[in-house]
Design a protein around this motif. Structure first.
Motif, PDB file in Angstrom:
ATOM      1  N   THR A 103      -3.573   0.166  -3.183  1.00  8.52           N
ATOM      2  CA  THR A 103      -3.087  -1.121  -2.692  1.00  8.52           C
ATOM      3  C   THR A 103      -2.973  -2.072  -3.871  1.00  8.52           C
ATOM      4  O   THR A 103      -3.776  -2.011  -4.811  1.00  8.52           O
ATOM      5  CB  THR A 103      -4.039  -1.716  -1.636  1.00  8.52           C
ATOM      6  OG1 THR A 103      -5.346  -1.857  -2.211  1.00  8.52           O
ATOM      7  CG2 THR A 103      -4.123  -0.826  -0.421  1.00  8.52           C
ATOM      8  N   ALA A 121       0.849  -1.198   0.000  1.00  7.06           N
ATOM      9  CA  ALA A 121       0.000   0.000   0.000  1.00  7.06           C
ATOM     10  C   ALA A 121       0.879   1.240   0.000  1.00  7.06           C
ATOM     11  O   ALA A 121       2.013   1.225   0.480  1.00  7.06           O
ATOM     12  CB  ALA A 121      -0.938   0.009   1.205  1.00  7.06           C
ATOM     13  N   SER A 156      -4.016   7.274  -3.223  1.00  5.94           N
ATOM     14  CA  SER A 156      -3.743   6.092  -2.407  1.00  5.94           C
ATOM     15  C   SER A 156      -4.039   4.845  -3.212  1.00  5.94           C
ATOM     16  O   SER A 156      -4.866   4.868  -4.133  1.00  5.94           O
ATOM     17  CB  SER A 156      -4.593   6.105  -1.130  1.00  5.94           C
ATOM     18  OG  SER A 156      -5.981   6.160  -1.445  1.00  5.94           O
TER      19      SER A 156
END
Length: 319
Positions: free
Chosen positions: A222, A209, A220
């Motif tokens: 992951t 992540a 952001s």
């Protein structure tokens, strides 16, 4: 001789000065802040998406003291279970900051006895514990135990879900997120599941992540063997926030993208949220505070063009 020595010392000093770098900027030890938990990685983007519901919801909230509050809620829907639920919230006296007191106990129960309970407690400035349990038909159907350790610039989290000591089954999840610069955070997740229903009785997955926080935007994401999840948040103005979410599942060979926005009108005590995704869903919610009365009104609408479905929700909160 005195003039000669003075002249010689001056020339030597000038010679060394020629080698000194100009505009030297001293190194500053940049203090990094705690990045929060891994669960908060996409929180800023996800919070602007509407939470749609169908049917009618009526809730009455009443504070009995500074630490205890009760609620009565009635839900009527053709999709979710309908009925009455009684809820209670207790906030302890151990103060850690403005508006932050522990322990916190939150729960609700219906007339049949189905119970949802949550306990949050902060043991010290670094350790936070959470317990969540769900009881249906007089048996615990789901449970989760979370322990967070928050350092000065990192957070380590351990989660146990539905542990069964007898059959040696359950889910274990470990999170670690670290601030490497003032704007950049990186993390890793390890998930392990053991169950007799899984081929080989066990399964383990690892994912990475990262998050970058700019002046008015956040990126952001992951990535792991099961898929990729990316979010982008942008504050366009003091009243408008935008978010984009992309999720890909490698096993199911599916991908979906969503665009959401939130409009805040503080003078009108109104918040409007909307979204559209690649599955032909269009949804919106409107939250309006009916000041000076302690009433709040919520309207929800969800339309799926491909399935020709429309769902309308109405919510009213007193207190």
């Amino acid at each position: 001789m005195g003039n000669v020595n003075a002249s010689s010392q001056k020339s030597t000093s000038d010679a060394f000065a020629a080698f000194e770098p100009e505009n030297v900027v001293p190194l500053v030890d940049e203090k990094l802040e705690n990045p929060g938990s891994m669960e908060e990685l996409h929180k800023k983007c996800k919070d602007i998406f509407p939470v749609n519901f169908e049917g009618a919801k009526i809730a009455v909230q009443k504070g009995l003291s500074n630490h205890f509050q009760i609620s009565h809620s009635l839900n009527m829907s053709s999709l979710a279970p309908s009925g009455y639920r009684f809820g209670a919230t207790y906030v302890g006296t151990k103060q850690y900051g403005p508006g932050e007191a522990y322990p916190v106990l939150v729960g609700d129960i219906d007339p049949v006895g189905n119970l949802n309970a949550n306990i949050y407690h902060k043991f010290n400035d670094n350790i936070i514990g959470k317990i969540q349990a769900q009881v249906q038909s007089s048996r615990c159907t789901a449970s989760q135990y979370v322990l967070d350790y928050r350092g000065s610039n990192y957070t380590a989290t351990v989660t146990f879900a539905n542990p069964d000591v007898v059959n040696l089954s359950g889910v274990f999840v470990g999170h670690y997120i670290q601030s490497i610069t003032k704007n950049t955070d990186v993390g890793v997740e390890l998930a392990y599941q053991r169950s007799l229903s899984i081929p080989g009785t066990q399964l383990a997955l690892t994912s990475l992540a990262a998050r970058y926080t700019g002046g008015d935007y956040i990126v952001s994401g992951t990535a792991g063997p099961s898929g990729v999840h990316v979010c982008y948040y942008q504050r366009a103005s003091s009243q408008l926030q935008l978010g984009v979410e992309l999720e890909t599942n490698f096993r199911l060979q599916e991908s979906s993208a969503s665009i959401g926005y939130q409009v805040d009108l503080p003078k009108a005590d109104l918040v409007f949220k909307g979204m559209v995704d690649t599955n032909w869903n269009v949804g919106a919610t409107l939250d309006k505070k009916l000041t000076p009365m302690p009433f709040s009104l919520t309207l929800s609408g969800m339309l799926n063009h491909q399935k020709n479905q429309f769902r309308l929700g109405f919510g009213f909160i007193i207190g």
